[in-house]
Design a protein around this motif. Sequence first.
Motif, PDB file in Angstrom:
ATOM      1  N   PHE A 103       0.860  -1.188   0.000  1.00  0.00           N
ATOM      2  CA  PHE A 103       0.000   0.000   0.000  1.00  0.00           C
ATOM      3  C   PHE A 103       0.894   1.236   0.000  1.00  0.00           C
ATOM      4  CE2 PHE A 103      -3.069   2.777   2.600  1.00  0.00           C
ATOM      5  CZ  PHE A 103      -3.772   3.165   1.469  1.00  0.00           C
ATOM      6  N   GLN A 104       0.956   1.935  -1.151  1.00  0.00           N
ATOM      7  CA  GLN A 104       1.899   3.040  -1.301  1.00  0.00           C
ATOM      8  C   GLN A 104       1.275   4.308  -1.890  1.00  0.00           C
ATOM      9  OE1 GLN A 104       4.902   1.034  -3.718  1.00  0.00           O
ATOM     10  NE2 GLN A 104       6.138   0.657  -1.894  1.00  0.00           N
ATOM     11  N   PRO A 105       0.287   4.880  -1.230  1.00  0.00           N
ATOM     12  CA  PRO A 105      -0.232   6.166  -1.697  1.00  0.00           C
ATOM     13  C   PRO A 105       0.853   7.216  -1.486  1.00  0.00           C
ATOM     14  CG  PRO A 105      -1.103   5.646   0.469  1.00  0.00           C
ATOM     15  CD  PRO A 105      -0.376   4.421  -0.001  1.00  0.00           C
ATOM     16  N   ASN A 106       0.775   8.341  -2.166  1.00  0.00           N
ATOM     17  CA  ASN A 106       1.786   9.378  -1.931  1.00  0.00           C
ATOM     18  C   ASN A 106       1.181  10.670  -1.384  1.00  0.00           C
ATOM     19  OD1 ASN A 106       0.619  10.487  -4.240  1.00  0.00           O
ATOM     20  ND2 ASN A 106       2.335   9.959  -5.587  1.00  0.00           N
ATOM     21  N   MET A 107      -0.090  10.595  -0.997  1.00  0.00           N
ATOM     22  CA  MET A 107      -0.732  11.721  -0.326  1.00  0.00           C
ATOM     23  C   MET A 107      -1.364  11.207   0.965  1.00  0.00           C
ATOM     24  SD  MET A 107      -2.611  13.862  -3.400  1.00  0.00           S
ATOM     25  CE  MET A 107      -2.880  15.328  -2.380  1.00  0.00           C
ATOM     26  N   SER A 108      -1.058  11.857   2.064  1.00  0.00           N
ATOM     27  CA  SER A 108      -1.661  11.481   3.342  1.00  0.00           C
ATOM     28  C   SER A 108      -3.089  12.013   3.384  1.00  0.00           C
ATOM     29  CB  SER A 108      -0.856  12.091   4.493  1.00  0.00           C
ATOM     30  OG  SER A 108      -0.982  13.512   4.470  1.00  0.00           O
ATOM     31  N   PRO A 109      -3.917  11.541   4.306  1.00  0.00           N
ATOM     32  CA  PRO A 109      -5.273  12.084   4.422  1.00  0.00           C
ATOM     33  C   PRO A 109      -5.262  13.599   4.616  1.00  0.00           C
ATOM     34  CG  PRO A 109      -5.107  10.062   5.675  1.00  0.00           C
ATOM     35  CD  PRO A 109      -3.713  10.407   5.233  1.00  0.00           C
ATOM     36  N   TRP A 216      -7.746   0.234  -3.583  1.00  0.00           N
ATOM     37  CA  TRP A 216      -6.795   1.302  -3.923  1.00  0.00           C
ATOM     38  C   TRP A 216      -5.873   0.858  -5.063  1.00  0.00           C
ATOM     39  CZ3 TRP A 216      -1.488   1.197  -3.962  1.00  0.00           C
ATOM     40  CH2 TRP A 216      -0.859   2.423  -4.214  1.00  0.00           C
ATOM     41  N   ALA A 217      -5.363  -0.375  -4.972  1.00  0.00           N
ATOM     42  CA  ALA A 217      -4.438  -0.888  -5.984  1.00  0.00           C
ATOM     43  C   ALA A 217      -5.087  -0.919  -7.369  1.00  0.00           C
ATOM     44  CB  ALA A 217      -3.962  -2.283  -5.592  1.00  0.00           C
ATOM     45  N   LYS A 218      -6.363  -1.287  -7.423  1.00  0.00           N
ATOM     46  CA  LYS A 218      -7.066  -1.359  -8.709  1.00  0.00           C
ATOM     47  C   LYS A 218      -7.344   0.024  -9.291  1.00  0.00           C
ATOM     48  CE  LYS A 218      -9.296  -5.774  -7.677  1.00  0.00           C
ATOM     49  NZ  LYS A 218     -10.575  -6.473  -7.377  1.00  0.00           N
ATOM     50  N   CYS A 219      -7.299   1.029  -8.435  1.00  0.00           N
ATOM     51  CA  CYS A 219      -7.562   2.394  -8.879  1.00  0.00           C
ATOM     52  C   CYS A 219      -6.273   3.181  -9.118  1.00  0.00           C
ATOM     53  CB  CYS A 219      -8.415   3.115  -7.838  1.00  0.00           C
ATOM     54  SG  CYS A 219      -8.634   4.880  -8.153  1.00  0.00           S
ATOM     55  N   ALA A 220      -5.393   3.188  -8.107  1.00  0.00           N
ATOM     56  CA  ALA A 220      -4.219   4.064  -8.156  1.00  0.00           C
ATOM     57  C   ALA A 220      -2.882   3.352  -8.025  1.00  0.00           C
ATOM     58  CB  ALA A 220      -4.339   5.114  -7.049  1.00  0.00           C
ATOM     59  N   GLY A 221      -2.894   2.025  -7.948  1.00  0.00           N
ATOM     60  CA  GLY A 221      -1.647   1.280  -7.842  1.00  0.00           C
ATOM     61  C   GLY A 221      -0.896   1.254  -9.171  1.00  0.00           C
ATOM     62  N   ASN A 229      -4.854   5.233 -16.906  1.00  0.00           N
ATOM     63  CA  ASN A 229      -5.699   6.014 -17.800  1.00  0.00           C
ATOM     64  C   ASN A 229      -5.115   7.415 -17.965  1.00  0.00           C
ATOM     65  OD1 ASN A 229      -7.982   8.192 -17.927  1.00  0.00           O
ATOM     66  ND2 ASN A 229      -8.932   6.369 -18.805  1.00  0.00           N
ATOM     67  N   LEU A 230      -4.685   8.001 -16.842  1.00  0.00           N
ATOM     68  CA  LEU A 230      -4.106   9.343 -16.881  1.00  0.00           C
ATOM     69  C   LEU A 230      -2.773   9.350 -17.624  1.00  0.00           C
ATOM     70  CD1 LEU A 230      -4.032  12.308 -16.084  1.00  0.00           C
ATOM     71  CD2 LEU A 230      -3.082  11.630 -13.860  1.00  0.00           C
ATOM     72  N   ILE A 231      -1.939   8.362 -17.361  1.00  0.00           N
ATOM     73  CA  ILE A 231      -0.638   8.286 -18.028  1.00  0.00           C
ATOM     74  C   ILE A 231      -0.822   8.199 -19.544  1.00  0.00           C
ATOM     75  CG2 ILE A 231       1.388   6.810 -18.398  1.00  0.00           C
ATOM     76  CD1 ILE A 231       1.245   6.112 -15.396  1.00  0.00           C
ATOM     77  N   THR A 232      -1.762   7.380 -19.970  1.00  0.00           N
ATOM     78  CA  THR A 232      -2.033   7.230 -21.405  1.00  0.00           C
ATOM     79  C   THR A 232      -2.471   8.551 -22.024  1.00  0.00           C
ATOM     80  OG1 THR A 232      -2.667   4.903 -21.149  1.00  0.00           O
ATOM     81  CG2 THR A 232      -3.453   6.043 -23.126  1.00  0.00           C
ATOM     82  N   LYS A 233      -3.356   9.259 -21.345  1.00  0.00           N
ATOM     83  CA  LYS A 233      -3.848  10.537 -21.865  1.00  0.00           C
ATOM     84  C   LYS A 233      -2.738  11.581 -21.931  1.00  0.00           C
ATOM     85  CE  LYS A 233      -8.687   9.954 -20.561  1.00  0.00           C
ATOM     86  NZ  LYS A 233      -9.801  10.402 -19.683  1.00  0.00           N
ATOM     87  N   LEU A 254      -7.986  10.517  -8.604  1.00  0.00           N
ATOM     88  CA  LEU A 254      -6.799   9.895  -8.014  1.00  0.00           C
ATOM     89  C   LEU A 254      -6.424  10.562  -6.692  1.00  0.00           C
ATOM     90  CD1 LEU A 254      -4.666   9.378 -11.247  1.00  0.00           C
ATOM     91  CD2 LEU A 254      -5.517   7.565  -9.739  1.00  0.00           C
ATOM     92  N   GLN A 255      -6.595  11.866  -6.637  1.00  0.00           N
ATOM     93  CA  GLN A 255      -6.296  12.588  -5.394  1.00  0.00           C
ATOM     94  C   GLN A 255      -7.178  12.094  -4.256  1.00  0.00           C
ATOM     95  OE1 GLN A 255      -5.327  16.879  -5.382  1.00  0.00           O
ATOM     96  NE2 GLN A 255      -7.172  17.147  -4.144  1.00  0.00           N
ATOM     97  N   HIS A 256      -8.435  11.812  -4.563  1.00  0.00           N
ATOM     98  CA  HIS A 256      -9.349  11.301  -3.539  1.00  0.00           C
ATOM     99  C   HIS A 256      -8.913   9.929  -3.032  1.00  0.00           C
ATOM    100  CE1 HIS A 256     -12.841  14.019  -5.153  1.00  0.00           C
ATOM    101  NE2 HIS A 256     -11.837  14.702  -4.630  1.00  0.00           N
ATOM    102  N   TRP A 257      -8.102   9.249  -3.828  1.00  0.00           N
ATOM    103  CA  TRP A 257      -7.570   7.942  -3.435  1.00  0.00           C
ATOM    104  C   TRP A 257      -6.132   8.053  -2.925  1.00  0.00           C
ATOM    105  CZ3 TRP A 257     -10.154   3.191  -3.462  1.00  0.00           C
ATOM    106  CH2 TRP A 257     -11.457   3.227  -3.975  1.00  0.00           C
ATOM    107  N   GLY A 258      -5.724   9.270  -2.589  1.00  0.00           N
ATOM    108  CA  GLY A 258      -4.407   9.462  -1.980  1.00  0.00           C
ATOM    109  C   GLY A 258      -3.238   9.357  -2.933  1.00  0.00           C
ATOM    110  N   TYR A 259      -3.471   9.706  -4.214  1.00  0.00           N
ATOM    111  CA  TYR A 259      -2.374   9.576  -5.181  1.00  0.00           C
ATOM    112  C   TYR A 259      -2.315  10.768  -6.134  1.00  0.00           C
ATOM    113  CZ  TYR A 259       0.583   7.885  -8.961  1.00  0.00           C
ATOM    114  OH  TYR A 259       1.575   7.774  -9.901  1.00  0.00           O
ATOM    115  N   ARG A 260      -1.085  11.215  -6.403  1.00  0.00           N
ATOM    116  CA  ARG A 260      -0.840  12.253  -7.400  1.00  0.00           C
ATOM    117  C   ARG A 260       0.282  11.760  -8.314  1.00  0.00           C
ATOM    118  NH1 ARG A 260      -0.385  18.107  -5.107  1.00  0.00           N
ATOM    119  NH2 ARG A 260      -2.655  17.818  -5.114  1.00  0.00           N
TER     120      ARG A 260
END
Length: 276
Positions: A103-109, A216-221, A229-233, A254-260
Amino acid sequence: MEKCSGTTKATSKKRNASSTEASLPDCKKLKSKDGGKTSSNKVQNKEKTKMEKVSSKKKHKFLGSTEVSQSSKHASKKKIQDGWLEVTKNDKGQLLFKDFPQFQPNMSPKEVLQAGSFGGTYFRPIYSSVTKQHCEDEWKELPEDWLKGLNVPTQVASSTYRDRVNTYKVKCGGSLEMWESSGWIVTQDPYGWFQWYCRFYQGRRTKDDERQIGRWAKCAGVKGRWRNNLITKVVRSGCGFDNPTVSPVVRQTLQHWGYRLTKEDYKEGAKRVKPK
């Protein structure tokens, strides 16, 4: 009368002396011959040691728990505080959870809230069809510094969604009813994933952690749907990885899932993007 007057004066002097003594620090009242150490300090140190032992026992007992108490909000809040774990980031900016290294998000709550998220509505008053209860003021269990500088009524617990509150000034996300009907919401966290994340970050551990981390992994991992999806765009747009005009809705999601998206993650993910 003279006697009464004299008695009054004596009593007054006695009261003043007593008052002065009461205002003195304990170390002056109980000073001993052992170089200034006091019986008061000994008592305080003994009590401090006792409290530390009790606190330590509570903390370890809680961290080893796999269940979530469904008791009062105050008890739940206390357990979160007792189970607090210091969370750090690695050199890539990823948060480190020793018991869940995947579990490696890069944004804390705190960072998610401070950046501007959920249109300011996440901790609004709700009726949960899962718990069959009305929920409100859930934001009060958050650490005060997470909310510093935020206007809670409009940026945290508003019943009105405001696009302008969000980092990318767009609306995203489904309704609570949609998440409930999909079976994603469980009784311990009636608001959903971000509520789980806030509590997990503060040290709570439950049987639902694996499922939520999997979501989380299925969304932002690394192989997450919205991250890729974002990387492709971005690749196909020819713009920079951090250009906010490229899919602001996905960025906000992605931000809502703790990732930027970071430059390093973008470069690695771009290798897998197929040309048009």
